[in-house]
Write a protein that holds these residues in place. Structure first.
Motif, PDB file in Angstrom:
ATOM      1  N   LEU A   4       0.838  -1.201   0.000  1.00  0.00           N
ATOM      2  CA  LEU A   4       0.000   0.000   0.000  1.00  0.00           C
ATOM      3  C   LEU A   4       0.874   1.253   0.000  1.00  0.00           C
ATOM      4  O   LEU A   4       0.706   2.145  -0.824  1.00  0.00           O
ATOM      5  N   LEU A   5       1.808   1.302   0.948  1.00  0.00           N
ATOM      6  CA  LEU A   5       2.659   2.498   1.100  1.00  0.00           C
ATOM      7  C   LEU A   5       4.114   2.141   0.834  1.00  0.00           C
ATOM      8  O   LEU A   5       4.611   1.120   1.340  1.00  0.00           O
ATOM      9  N   ARG A   6       4.782   2.971   0.068  1.00  0.00           N
ATOM     10  CA  ARG A   6       6.235   2.848  -0.106  1.00  0.00           C
ATOM     11  C   ARG A   6       6.854   4.227   0.091  1.00  0.00           C
ATOM     12  O   ARG A   6       6.414   5.205  -0.529  1.00  0.00           O
ATOM     13  N   VAL A   7       7.829   4.295   0.952  1.00  0.00           N
ATOM     14  CA  VAL A   7       8.559   5.531   1.208  1.00  0.00           C
ATOM     15  C   VAL A   7       9.991   5.300   0.753  1.00  0.00           C
ATOM     16  O   VAL A   7      10.630   4.342   1.183  1.00  0.00           O
ATOM     17  N   GLU A   8      10.472   6.167  -0.129  1.00  0.00           N
ATOM     18  CA  GLU A   8      11.801   5.961  -0.695  1.00  0.00           C
ATOM     19  C   GLU A   8      12.723   7.131  -0.367  1.00  0.00           C
ATOM     20  O   GLU A   8      12.465   8.271  -0.766  1.00  0.00           O
ATOM     21  N   LYS A   9      13.765   6.822   0.398  1.00  0.00           N
ATOM     22  CA  LYS A   9      14.862   7.769   0.670  1.00  0.00           C
ATOM     23  C   LYS A   9      14.347   9.154   1.079  1.00  0.00           C
ATOM     24  O   LYS A   9      14.785  10.184   0.564  1.00  0.00           O
TER      25      LYS A   9
END
Ligand code: SF4
Length: 319
Positions: A4-9
């Motif tokens: 659902l959620l992806r947080v990248e850098k």
């Protein structure tokens, strides 16, 4: 489960006086599957609340990106997309208008959304109060007429009324008495099961995180230093900071001691060189030379989770 959620850098930096920069969040990457729950823990000033606000679209990241179901998510997203992510704060007073009955506060997000007729909106607001364990007849009461636990239930109902997929809970039980805290934690677990919600649960209280979340990420001075499934993190913590935190919080409802590790965390204005935890780490002598003070340990993926410490074993080689 699909993601659902992806947080990248993700990075959040603030300008300070004299041209200095506050490194509030540095290079944070996370993900939450649909219906999953990730706990974000760390001492005050670790950057967990700023991370939560940036993910919720309340704070513009300096770098990095947030993806919801694979699509960019942030302050510029349209209203319908933003309503898929709701936030509950430590102090419910902030989301409740003291001059309005609580039924109005729960209904307001639907009014802003332009959802349905006034009658249908009122019915949804009452149903949300009911789902949060409040008698719908309380809808005519004002926030000051309720207890702290009831007000937090109203704030949760206000978040749920728009049927979000992800709820970001920032210290939702910290201001409550221990007995009320347990009731609200039980409610959050029940609501998650009932509505298939995903949670990002920010908390000082490791025991509560253990109860609510399957996965946990530990932050120190703006960075994630360990991430692992609940059983691994609580059963065999790898990072010396996680080990110290766990040794300080054995019981449900207990928060970190004011000074669980000795000394204060450094300022995010001037983080220490190398591993930011090195001035407080009791295990740095186990690392050869002065490496801990010189070299930043990167978050290395493991068979289960990830850890950023020079003491960590080499990465698992996959075929
Ligand atoms: Fe401690 Fe060194 Fe590991 Fe940092 S890298 S946690 S200072 S042992």
């Amino acid at each position: 489960m699909s993601e659902l959620l992806r947080v990248e850098k993700l990075c959040v930096r603030f300008p300070a006086r004299d041209g200095a920069t506050v490194h509030a969040v540095e290079n944070v990457s996370l993900s939450i599957p649909r219906g999953g729950a990730l706990g974000l823990v760390g001492e005050s000033g670790s950057g967990k609340s700023t991370t939560a606000r940036a993910i919720a679209g309340l704070q513009l990241p300096s770098e990095g990106r947030v993806l919801l179901s694979g699509e960019p998510f942030g302050p510029g997203s349209d209203r319908a997309t933003r309503q898929r992510v709701q936030m509950v704060f430590q102090d419910p007073q902030g989301s409740l208008d003291p001059r309005r009955p609580i039924g109005w506060s729960v209904e307001e997000p639907l009014v802003l959304q332009g959802a349905g007729s006034p009658l249908a909106r009122r019915a949804r607001a009452l149903a949300a109060l009911d789902a949060c364990g409040l008698d719908p007849r309380l809808a005519v009461r004002y926030p000051h007429e309720l207890s702290g636990g009831q007000r937090q239930r109203v704030a949760i109902a206000r978040a749920l009324v728009v049927e979000p997929e992800l709820v970001i809970l920032d210290e939702p039980t910290s201001a409550l008495d221990v007995s009320v805290r347990a009731q609200v934690v039980n409610l959050l677990c029940e609501l998650r099961r009932r509505f298939g919600l995903a949670y990002l649960f920010v908390s000082h209280d490791l025991a509560v995180v253990r109860r609510v979340c399957e996965d946990v990420a530990v932050m120190y001075l703006g960075r994630v230093v360990e991430r692992a499934p609940r059983a691994e993190l609580f059963g065999a913590p790898r990072h010396p900071y996680t080990q110290a935190l766990l040794s300080a919080v054995p019981e449900l409802g207990r928060e970190f001691a004011a000074d669980p590790l000795g000394g204060d965390p450094a300022s995010p204005l001037a983080p220490p060189s190398g591993c930011a935890f090195h001035p407080r780490c009791s295990r740095r002598a186990e690392v050869l030379g002065n490496r801990c003070a010189l070299e930043l340990p990167h978050l290395v993926e493991r068979a289960a989770g990830a850890v950023a410490c020079h003491l960590a074993e080499p990465p698992v080689t996959r075929p």
